[in-house]
Design an enzyme around this catalytic site. Structure first.
Site, mmCIF file in Angstrom:
data_model
loop_
_atom_site.group_PDB
_atom_site.id
_atom_site.type_symbol
_atom_site.label_atom_id
_atom_site.label_comp_id
_atom_site.label_asym_id
_atom_site.label_seq_id
_atom_site.Cartn_x
_atom_site.Cartn_y
_atom_site.Cartn_z
ATOM 1 C CB SER A 118 28.245 -50.908 26.616
ATOM 2 O OG SER A 118 28.864 -50.918 27.907
ATOM 3 C CG ASP A 119 31.212 -56.873 25.671
ATOM 4 O OD1 ASP A 119 31.464 -57.075 26.878
ATOM 5 O OD2 ASP A 119 31.450 -57.719 24.791
ATOM 6 C CD1 TRP A 120 32.744 -54.880 32.616
ATOM 7 C CD2 TRP A 120 30.856 -55.291 31.504
ATOM 8 N NE1 TRP A 120 31.732 -55.048 33.541
ATOM 9 C CE2 TRP A 120 30.564 -55.295 32.886
ATOM 10 C CE3 TRP A 120 29.813 -55.514 30.606
ATOM 11 C CZ2 TRP A 120 29.294 -55.529 33.397
ATOM 12 C CZ3 TRP A 120 28.542 -55.748 31.100
ATOM 13 C CH2 TRP A 120 28.287 -55.754 32.474
#
Length: 740
Positions: free
Chosen positions: A227-229
């Protein structure tokens, strides 16, 4: 000794592996021999944070080489150069204890206003994909993993964590997925990062069709989807969709949600096991020791200088203003000359090992240099006083070099317009009115408007954000030590209103509609005949090149090979970008006036010629057929064009391809026109319609073509109910069987 299969561990332990161990690392599982792996930002340099972790670049990181960001590398049109940057980034990642680099970013520059365009290569998916794949190959050759991002349709910063990109399937495939597809299938990155946004209402991190059906089933991706953060909302839904690793971590609530979903029968434990094995496999990339970058810093700074110089685009050069003659009286204007803007802000912010300033580099050339700031980079100070000081300083100069740019380009914020700050525009005009020759150097993370001052300048250099060695690289180009070879990877429009996404960017009410479809960037301008200031692919040189002996040989039903000769007809060694475009009206969909389908960069000495041969594979001629859900090459004529840019074709040849002679699949919902056009169903349907007709009725039907055109779009099942239609559902079903 073989390690135990992590999928045999208790469910709670398996779930814990699927979120980070901390802000930048994966969770170790000692009992399964799974070591923690550090992931960190690195599209153009490693941002290794050991203390004070964050994702937006607020806290300091370890020193590393800041190479030219993607906005510049895109203008190099040089895959070999991108691979060398990747290799250097990979070496520094390993030296800093980083196992997985979070880069490259290959999102398309849909609008020049996107605040993160400095991290992306181009408005064209072929150029973006080729450079991104090269970067990944370079990184991974060093034993470090690369992460292609942000998957997908992530083309703005406005409401980036909640906006839904509304995009049709053909546009999605041809424009916004194509670069990712090339990187995944050609370079096999260790990871793919899902984006923050939604796509047609479904969050990218929970999009099974995107993360599993397309990425894994179609493209064969075997790595980790991360995932993106902070992008994950519903953890079980994301895991079921194909998102393996949630970052950052640890996240006990989401771990517990996975366990609960399995025990309640809402999530198959086999899905958990598959993700656990993929995340555990990242342990091979764990770095045992850290040596720092001191040993490579000098060599990598030299590489950064070489790379930056090859990315510079000479937009304009009237009166042979450039290269600068020796020993000139120069007045250097603009605070960016002394305090260069060489990278954007946010998660990719690199703590550079050193920074070369353009002012110092120009002074080192032996010119008589006078410097005045002309403006301040933070917008403070009295603009009129600073401008007047600059005008006085220019009075005795032979050439004025004015450095201008944007202030504060950063992740998280889109631009509101294309304009340079008003004080800088007035400065350029005032200096150009006095100086015998004026060179303007742009330091920007994307295109800016050149209107209002363009004609005042004798030469204009697109210096982009060039990394820590950009100052020396610019001096190399301005002096002629390096012949500029950059070409625009994005169009410079005359007005923001001319851009294809103007009316829909950045959207409203949580949605952004991609109404321009496939007509992104130069595709739009070329197709509608809209004038631009400088087209995609434009760039000047200190030498001249000639292209001739073009031949295009058809090598299959849907492939060809382009062959041509390039000659350096000038007096300086230089690099030329061969741009191959394809144009066609074949098929049933609207195609762009031309599309980039191949490119390469060649270096030639004065008088030297070289034969260039480039393959055009099936996809060079294909469009995405949304009805058949596949790529389709329509039979017909294709014009292969050699362009100096997307707006200037210097040679072309037409070839005819057999293409795909596959009839479209029919159903009762297909239009009656499609039935009649089908090679099998058409004759059978006509015969059925005329089976009980008199000779007079047959003649009337043949003569009344307008009537058939009028009903051509009616679905077959509805056509059956028209008065006088003697065909039944059973008749159509029988015809359908004959087409299979």
């Amino acid at each position: 000794m073989p390690q135990p299969d992590p999928a045999t561990l208790p469910l709670e332990r398996k779930a814990s592996l699927l979120s980070g161990g901390d802000f930048w690392s994966t969770q170790p599982l000692d009992e399964a021999g799974v070591a923690a792996v550090v992931l960190t930002d690195g599209p153009h340099g490693i941002r290794r944070q050991k203390a004070g972790a964050d994702h937006l670049g607020f806290h300091a990181s370890e020193p590393a080489t800041c190479f030219a960001p993607a906005v510049a590398v895109g203008s190099s049109w040089d895959a070999e150069l991108a691979e060398r940057v990747g290799a250097a980034v990979g070496r520094e990642a390993h030296a800093l204890g980083v196992g997985v680099v979070l880069g490259p970013g290959v999102n398309i520059k849909r609008s020049p206003l996107c605040g993160r365009n400095f991290e992306y290569y181009s408005e064209d998916p072929l150029l973006s994909g080729a450079l991104g794949a090269a970067f990944v190959r370079g990184v991974q050759a060093q034993g470090v993993g690369a992460t292609v991002k942000h998957f997908a349709v992530n083309n703005q910063e406005t409401e980036r964590m909640r906006v839904s990109a509304e995009v049709d399937e053909r546009t999605l495939r041809e424009i916004y997925l194509a670069a990712f597809e090339r990187v995944v299938t050609e370079a096999r990155p260790a990871a793919v990062m899902s984006a923050y946004n939604k796509i047609n209402g479904v969050p990218a991190s929970e999009n099974r069709r995107l993360l599993t059906e397309v990425l894994r089933d179609e493209w064969g991706f075997e790595g980790v989807v991360v995932s993106d953060w902070g992008a994950v909302g519903d953890r079980p839904a994301a895991l079921a969709a194909g998102l393996d690793l949630q970052m950052p971590g640890p996240d006990e609530a989401h771990d517990a949600a996975i366990v609960r979903a399995v025990r309640e029968g809402r999530l198959d434990e086999a899905v958990v096991d598959a993700s656990v094995r993929r995340v555990a496999a990242l342990a091979r990339l764990a770095v045992a020791s850290e040596t720092g970058v001191d040993a490579v810093a000098a060599d990598h700074h030299a590489l950064a200088r070489e790379v930056a110089a090859d990315c510079v685009v000479l937009l304009k050069n009237d009166k042979y203003t450039l290269p600068l003659a020796d020993g000139l009286r120069l007045t250097v204007v603009g605070e960016f000359a002394a305090r260069p803007q060489f990278q954007g802000g946010g998660s990719s912010l690199v703590n550079a090992t050193r920074v070369d300033t353009p002012l110092d580099a120009l002074r080192a050339l032996g010119h008589q240099v006078t410097y005045v700031p002309g403006f301040t980079t933070d917008g403070t100070g009295d603009a009129e006083t600073l401008r007047e000081e600059a005008v006085r300083a220019v009075c005795g100069a032979e050439v004025a070099v004015v450095f201008v740019g944007l202030r504060g380009e950063t992740e998280g914020v889109d631009r509101e317009n294309l304009d340079l700050p008003a004080d800088q525009v007035e400065l350029v005009r005032a200096v150009a009115a006095i100086a015998p020759r004026t060179v303007v150097v742009l330091s920007t993370g994307g295109v800016v408007s050149l209107e209002g001052w363009h004609d005042s300048a004798d030469a204009i250099v697109a210096g982009w954000l060039l990394g820590q060695a950009g100052g020396s690289a610019l001096a190399d180009v301005l002096s002629g030590a390096v012949n500029p070879s950059g070409r625009l990877a994005e169009t410079v429009p005359l007005r923001l209103e001319d851009t294809p996404s103007f009316l829909t960017f950045p959207g409203e009410a949580g949605q952004v509609r991609y109404g321009e479809g496939v007509m992104v960037g130069y595709r739009h301008y070329a197709s509608v005949g809209r004038a631009v200031r400088y087209p995609f692919g434009h760039g000047l040189s200190y030498t001249t090149f000639e292209t001739d002996e073009l031949s295009v040989d058809v090598t299959g039903d849907d492939t060809a090979t382009v062959r041509l000769r390039v000659t350096n007809t000038g007096e300086h060694t230089g690099k030329h970008v061969v741009q191959v475009y394809v144009a066609t009206t074949a098929g049933r969909v609207r195609r762009s006036a031309r599309e980039l389908r191949a490119f390469t960069k060649v270096e030639l000495r004065p008088g030297e010629s070289r034969i260039v041969e480039l393959p055009l594979e099936r996809r060079a001629f294909a469009h995405y057929d949304i009805e058949a859900d596949r790529w389709h090459v329509a039979p017909g004529a294709y014009i292969v064009q050699i362009g100096e840019s997307a707006a200037e074709v210097v040679a072309e040849q037409t070839v005819t391809l057999i293409g795909d002679n596959i009839a479209a699949a029919l159903s009762l919902d297909s239009a009656i026109g499609a039935w009649l056009a089908h090679p099998v169903a058409g004759p059978m349907l006509r015969a059925a319609l005329m089976a009980e007709a008199t000779e007079q009725e047959r003649q009337q039907a043949e003569a009344n073509g307008d009537m058939m055109e009028m009903v051509a779009s009616i679905p077959a099942r509805q056509f059956l109910h028209f008065p006088g239609v003697s065909v039944s559902t059973d008749d159509l079903t029988e015809i359908l069987e004959a087409t299979r």
